[in-house]
Design a protein around this motif. Structure first.
Motif, PDB file in Angstrom:
ATOM      1  N   ARG A  59     134.100  53.606  33.931  1.00  0.00           N
ATOM      2  CA  ARG A  59     133.499  52.707  34.903  1.00  0.00           C
ATOM      3  C   ARG A  59     134.263  51.375  34.899  1.00  0.00           C
ATOM      4  NH1 ARG A  59     131.067  56.655  37.522  1.00  0.00           N
ATOM      5  NH2 ARG A  59     129.577  57.794  36.238  1.00  0.00           N
ATOM      6  N   PRO A  60     134.187  50.595  35.987  1.00  0.00           N
ATOM      7  CA  PRO A  60     134.876  49.301  36.005  1.00  0.00           C
ATOM      8  C   PRO A  60     134.446  48.419  34.837  1.00  0.00           C
ATOM      9  CG  PRO A  60     134.055  49.861  38.187  1.00  0.00           C
ATOM     10  CD  PRO A  60     133.475  50.868  37.252  1.00  0.00           C
ATOM     11  N   SER A  61     135.428  47.798  34.197  1.00  0.00           N
ATOM     12  CA  SER A  61     135.164  46.874  33.095  1.00  0.00           C
ATOM     13  C   SER A  61     135.437  45.459  33.587  1.00  0.00           C
ATOM     14  CB  SER A  61     136.071  47.211  31.903  1.00  0.00           C
ATOM     15  OG  SER A  61     135.910  46.265  30.877  1.00  0.00           O
ATOM     16  N   MET A  62     134.393  44.644  33.653  1.00  0.00           N
ATOM     17  CA  MET A  62     134.508  43.298  34.225  1.00  0.00           C
ATOM     18  C   MET A  62     135.018  42.327  33.164  1.00  0.00           C
ATOM     19  SD  MET A  62     133.691  44.030  37.252  1.00  0.00           S
ATOM     20  CE  MET A  62     132.739  45.180  38.266  1.00  0.00           C
ATOM     21  N   ALA A  63     136.234  42.550  32.718  1.00  0.00           N
ATOM     22  CA  ALA A  63     136.760  41.841  31.548  1.00  0.00           C
ATOM     23  C   ALA A  63     138.090  41.163  31.821  1.00  0.00           C
ATOM     24  CB  ALA A  63     136.915  42.835  30.387  1.00  0.00           C
ATOM     25  N   LEU A 133     134.131  53.502  41.221  1.00  0.00           N
ATOM     26  CA  LEU A 133     133.416  52.347  41.768  1.00  0.00           C
ATOM     27  C   LEU A 133     132.130  52.792  42.454  1.00  0.00           C
ATOM     28  CD1 LEU A 133     136.403  50.395  43.325  1.00  0.00           C
ATOM     29  CD2 LEU A 133     134.862  49.483  41.574  1.00  0.00           C
ATOM     30  N   ARG A 134     131.092  51.979  42.316  1.00  0.00           N
ATOM     31  CA  ARG A 134     129.822  52.201  42.996  1.00  0.00           C
ATOM     32  C   ARG A 134     129.474  50.966  43.813  1.00  0.00           C
ATOM     33  NH1 ARG A 134     126.379  54.628  37.842  1.00  0.00           N
ATOM     34  NH2 ARG A 134     127.401  56.687  37.740  1.00  0.00           N
ATOM     35  N   SER A 135     128.477  51.108  44.659  1.00  0.00           N
ATOM     36  CA  SER A 135     128.106  50.005  45.551  1.00  0.00           C
ATOM     37  C   SER A 135     127.762  48.736  44.781  1.00  0.00           C
ATOM     38  CB  SER A 135     126.918  50.418  46.432  1.00  0.00           C
ATOM     39  OG  SER A 135     127.272  51.474  47.295  1.00  0.00           O
ATOM     40  N   GLU A 136     127.150  48.891  43.594  1.00  0.00           N
ATOM     41  CA  GLU A 136     126.755  47.698  42.835  1.00  0.00           C
ATOM     42  C   GLU A 136     127.958  46.879  42.364  1.00  0.00           C
ATOM     43  OE1 GLU A 136     125.953  51.230  39.890  1.00  0.00           O
ATOM     44  OE2 GLU A 136     125.797  50.834  42.057  1.00  0.00           O
ATOM     45  N   HIS A 137     129.131  47.493  42.301  1.00  0.00           N
ATOM     46  CA  HIS A 137     130.331  46.763  41.883  1.00  0.00           C
ATOM     47  C   HIS A 137     130.873  45.870  42.984  1.00  0.00           C
ATOM     48  CE1 HIS A 137     130.580  50.442  39.135  1.00  0.00           C
ATOM     49  NE2 HIS A 137     130.196  49.420  38.392  1.00  0.00           N
ATOM     50  N   ASP A 139     128.848  43.710  44.482  1.00  0.00           N
ATOM     51  CA  ASP A 139     127.977  42.538  44.488  1.00  0.00           C
ATOM     52  C   ASP A 139     128.820  41.281  44.266  1.00  0.00           C
ATOM     53  OD1 ASP A 139     126.168  40.411  43.310  1.00  0.00           O
ATOM     54  OD2 ASP A 139     124.678  41.970  43.729  1.00  0.00           O
ATOM     55  N   GLN A 140     128.484  40.218  44.973  1.00  0.00           N
ATOM     56  CA  GLN A 140     129.276  38.992  44.928  1.00  0.00           C
ATOM     57  C   GLN A 140     129.412  38.413  43.519  1.00  0.00           C
ATOM     58  OE1 GLN A 140     128.272  36.267  48.033  1.00  0.00           O
ATOM     59  NE2 GLN A 140     129.399  34.542  47.156  1.00  0.00           N
ATOM     60  N   LYS A 141     128.482  38.732  42.634  1.00  0.00           N
ATOM     61  CA  LYS A 141     128.553  38.172  41.279  1.00  0.00           C
ATOM     62  C   LYS A 141     129.780  38.648  40.523  1.00  0.00           C
ATOM     63  CE  LYS A 141     125.716  41.780  39.054  1.00  0.00           C
ATOM     64  NZ  LYS A 141     124.449  42.053  38.336  1.00  0.00           N
ATOM     65  N   TRP A 142     130.425  39.730  41.006  1.00  0.00           N
ATOM     66  CA  TRP A 142     131.593  40.257  40.307  1.00  0.00           C
ATOM     67  C   TRP A 142     132.899  39.677  40.820  1.00  0.00           C
ATOM     68  CZ3 TRP A 142     129.826  41.730  36.089  1.00  0.00           C
ATOM     69  CH2 TRP A 142     128.696  42.541  35.973  1.00  0.00           C
ATOM     70  N   LEU A 143     132.824  38.713  41.760  1.00  0.00           N
ATOM     71  CA  LEU A 143     134.036  37.992  42.142  1.00  0.00           C
ATOM     72  C   LEU A 143     134.618  37.274  40.932  1.00  0.00           C
ATOM     73  CD1 LEU A 143     132.952  36.307  45.494  1.00  0.00           C
ATOM     74  CD2 LEU A 143     134.836  37.919  45.267  1.00  0.00           C
ATOM     75  N   THR A 144     135.935  37.301  40.795  1.00  0.00           N
ATOM     76  CA  THR A 144     136.580  36.507  39.756  1.00  0.00           C
ATOM     77  C   THR A 144     136.228  35.039  39.950  1.00  0.00           C
ATOM     78  OG1 THR A 144     138.403  38.053  39.437  1.00  0.00           O
ATOM     79  CG2 THR A 144     138.829  35.756  38.882  1.00  0.00           C
ATOM     80  N   SER A 145     135.972  34.358  38.851  1.00  0.00           N
ATOM     81  CA  SER A 145     135.556  32.956  38.903  1.00  0.00           C
ATOM     82  C   SER A 145     136.729  32.079  39.335  1.00  0.00           C
ATOM     83  CB  SER A 145     135.046  32.502  37.533  1.00  0.00           C
ATOM     84  OG  SER A 145     134.648  31.153  37.577  1.00  0.00           O
ATOM     85  N   ALA A 183     128.614  52.722  54.747  1.00  0.00           N
ATOM     86  CA  ALA A 183     127.918  51.843  53.813  1.00  0.00           C
ATOM     87  C   ALA A 183     128.194  50.395  54.177  1.00  0.00           C
ATOM     88  CB  ALA A 183     128.379  52.119  52.377  1.00  0.00           C
ATOM     89  N   PHE A 184     127.194  49.550  53.965  1.00  0.00           N
ATOM     90  CA  PHE A 184     127.371  48.111  54.146  1.00  0.00           C
ATOM     91  C   PHE A 184     127.681  47.472  52.803  1.00  0.00           C
ATOM     92  CE2 PHE A 184     124.898  49.192  57.905  1.00  0.00           C
ATOM     93  CZ  PHE A 184     125.537  48.445  58.886  1.00  0.00           C
ATOM     94  N   ALA A 185     128.522  46.446  52.830  1.00  0.00           N
ATOM     95  CA  ALA A 185     128.884  45.722  51.614  1.00  0.00           C
ATOM     96  C   ALA A 185     128.276  44.326  51.650  1.00  0.00           C
ATOM     97  CB  ALA A 185     130.395  45.633  51.477  1.00  0.00           C
ATOM     98  N   GLN A 186     127.991  43.779  50.476  1.00  0.00           N
ATOM     99  CA  GLN A 186     127.397  42.455  50.366  1.00  0.00           C
ATOM    100  C   GLN A 186     128.451  41.349  50.274  1.00  0.00           C
ATOM    101  OE1 GLN A 186     124.005  42.275  50.538  1.00  0.00           O
ATOM    102  NE2 GLN A 186     124.105  44.500  50.794  1.00  0.00           N
ATOM    103  N   SER A 187     129.711  41.738  50.173  1.00  0.00           N
ATOM    104  CA  SER A 187     130.791  40.769  49.976  1.00  0.00           C
ATOM    105  C   SER A 187     132.084  41.420  50.449  1.00  0.00           C
ATOM    106  CB  SER A 187     130.901  40.407  48.488  1.00  0.00           C
ATOM    107  OG  SER A 187     131.380  41.530  47.746  1.00  0.00           O
TER     108      SER A 187
END
Length: 498
Positions: A59-63, A133-137, A139-145, A183-187
């Motif tokens: 799964r994607p690793s947000m690291a 990747l899944r739809s939850e990935h 989500d805007q919170k996973w944008l790089t800072s 599918a619709f995306a949030q970002s």
């Protein structure tokens, strides 16, 4: 897209100032082209690779922040999502055996990235679209800072006025019905699913138009022979799903503007060109600024005083128009130069596969650019665009148009026409025969066996499902095996399907 931007919101006054400054930059570029301001001592190539980080379950690793901090190397940088990093390999000459050194550098960089990813309980996956990747990935919170990414997301969504819609009709797996994604995306994070290899070629101003036109002619066969992106959000879609996905993820047009013929920011173009100026002028004429930040330089005054203009606003604007073959103005060691940036290829499956794709492109591009009767004078621009989408959707089953031949499968086009041209183009670029043999031999075998990364992925998932796995489990198992085989360095046409 160049430098980072201010995190502050832009005002209408900012946008007016930016538009005027971009036009000033464009006028300065026109002066530089007419005055012969560009030097061209030696042809150089460059390469960027976008990478995915995955965890033990694939799964994607947000690291990416942790991995990049550990690498502490400017060659590695952020990308849009927290599960992405980008590698920018230092430019090198094209001639001789330079490509072998580039291949070795890539191996070394990727080995370092893998070691640091392991410390962050992650792995590196070099693939066109991460299939887990899944739809939850998205989500805007996973944008790089980064202010740049947040503002880009906000500006694109505001311009569109509605959520991005991902809508694709797939190519069925062998013996299966076609699958459909809606599918619709949030970002704009679906863009981060599109991990690519970007090939750069430094060219003289008077040669740019021929090289860009040639690159446009090659785009369809490139994606057909290099496809590596067949799955998205659990669906089997195009062989190179990156192509339509990138367009839809960053589209600033609601349906009504699309119906009016407003141009998309992910763009093939609409005509053959006679100068690099044509492309920059189109960008300025058709596309409003997404990140309208200005600096203090007056580029025309800088040029007239003997300095090299940075053309900051024009370059930033160019970075938000995602042409499949993009013009690049850059300043290195105080000297201005121009590049063609080829953006159609996916990352992976191996370093050798990517180097083979690069050699095929550089060789065929040069040969086509130097023909007495250029191929683009014998075909419509629309035919070249249709080739891109046909090659991306159907892979080896595509039928591409080529002057003097008509409609032809991409493997046959490569074997009969383009591989001999690529060999001649590499020879004319003083690339050693041993280097040409190594890389073009990979393309030849890929064509003879009709096996790309996409073909392998589709077959592996089909086999896994025939053993009783559901789609999510099959994708994870396929990706685990893919990563394992990718590390061997053996080209994808030789991979077994277990």
């Amino acid at each position: 897209m160049g430098k980072d931007v201010s995190p502050d919101a832009f005002t209408p006054r900012d946008r007016g100032r930016y538009r005027r400054k971009v036009q000033r930059c464009l006028d300065t570029l026109a002066r530089m082209l007419s005055d012969g301001s560009f030097t061209f001592p030696r042809k150089h190539i460059g390469l960027e690779v976008e990478l995915n980080l995955v965890d033990a379950d694939m799964r994607p690793s947000m690291a990416n922040t942790e991995v990049l901090d550990a690498l502490a190397d400017p060659a590695f940088t952020t990308e849009l999502s927290q599960h992405n990093i980008e590698l920018n390999v230092p430019p090198c000459p094209l001639d001789g055996t330079s490509a072998l050194r580039l291949e070795s550098m890539l191996d070394e960089y990727l080995a370092r990235a893998e070691r640091q990813a392991t410390e962050a309980e992650s792995q590196v996956a070099m693939i066109g679209v991460l299939p887990t990747l899944r739809s939850e990935h998205f989500d805007q919170k996973w944008l790089t800072s980064s202010a740049r990414y947040s503002l880009l997301n906000d500006e694109i969504l505001a311009a569109r006025g509605e959520q991005p819609l991902l809508s694709l009709e797939g190519v069925g797996l062998p013996g299966r019905e076609p699958e459909r994604l809606r599918a619709f995306a949030q970002s704009i994070l679906p863009e981060a699913a599109c991990t690519s290899v970007q090939l750069h070629l430094q060219v003289a101003p008077e040669e740019f138009a021929a090289h860009w036109n040639a690159a446009q002619c090659l785009a369809g066969v490139q994606v057909a022979l290099g496809a590596n992106s067949p799955f998205l959000l659990g669906k089997a879609l195009w062989h190179e799903t990156r192509i339509p996905l990138f367009l839809q993820a960053t589209d600033t047009r609601p349906e009504e503007l699309r119906n009016q013929g407003v141009r998309p920011r992910v763009w093939f173009g609409e005509r053959w060109i006679t100068s690099i100026f044509d492309l920059f002028e189109e960008n300025v004429r058709y596309f409003p600024g997404l990140l309208p930040e200005t600096d203090d330089e007056d580029p025309m005054e800088a040029l007239e005083s003997g300095q090299v203009p940075k053309l900051t606003e024009l370059r930033l604007h160019n970075g938000t128009v995602w042409r499949w073959n993009r013009p690049v103005y850059d300043v290195v060691d105080g000297m201005p130069h121009l590049r063609v940036e080829n953006r159609v290829l996916p990352a992976g499956p191996t370093v050798l596969d990517m180097m083979a794709n690069a050699a095929f492109f550089y060789g065929a591009q040069r040969a086509l650019a130097e023909q007495e009767r250029p191929v683009w004078t014998q075909m419509s621009f629309q035919a070249a665009e249709e080739n891109l989408y046909s090659g991306a959707r159907n892979g080896f089953d595509a039928h591409l148009y080529w002057p003097g031949i008509g409609w032809i499968p991409p493997d046959e086009l490569a074997l009969r026409v383009l591989l001999p041209l690529a060999r001649q183009g590499l020879r004319d670029s003083d690339v050693s025969d041993s280097v040409a043999d190594r890389y073009l031999g990979v393309i030849e075998q890929r064509c003879l066996r009709q096996r790309t990364g996409s073909v392998w992925q589709r077959e592996a998932v089909l086999r896994a499902e025939d053993r009783g796995l559901d789609r999510d489990s099959a994708l994870a198992a396929m990706l685990a095996r893919y990563v394992e085989l990718s590390r061997t360095g053996e080209p994808v046409h030789s991979w077994p399907v277990d």
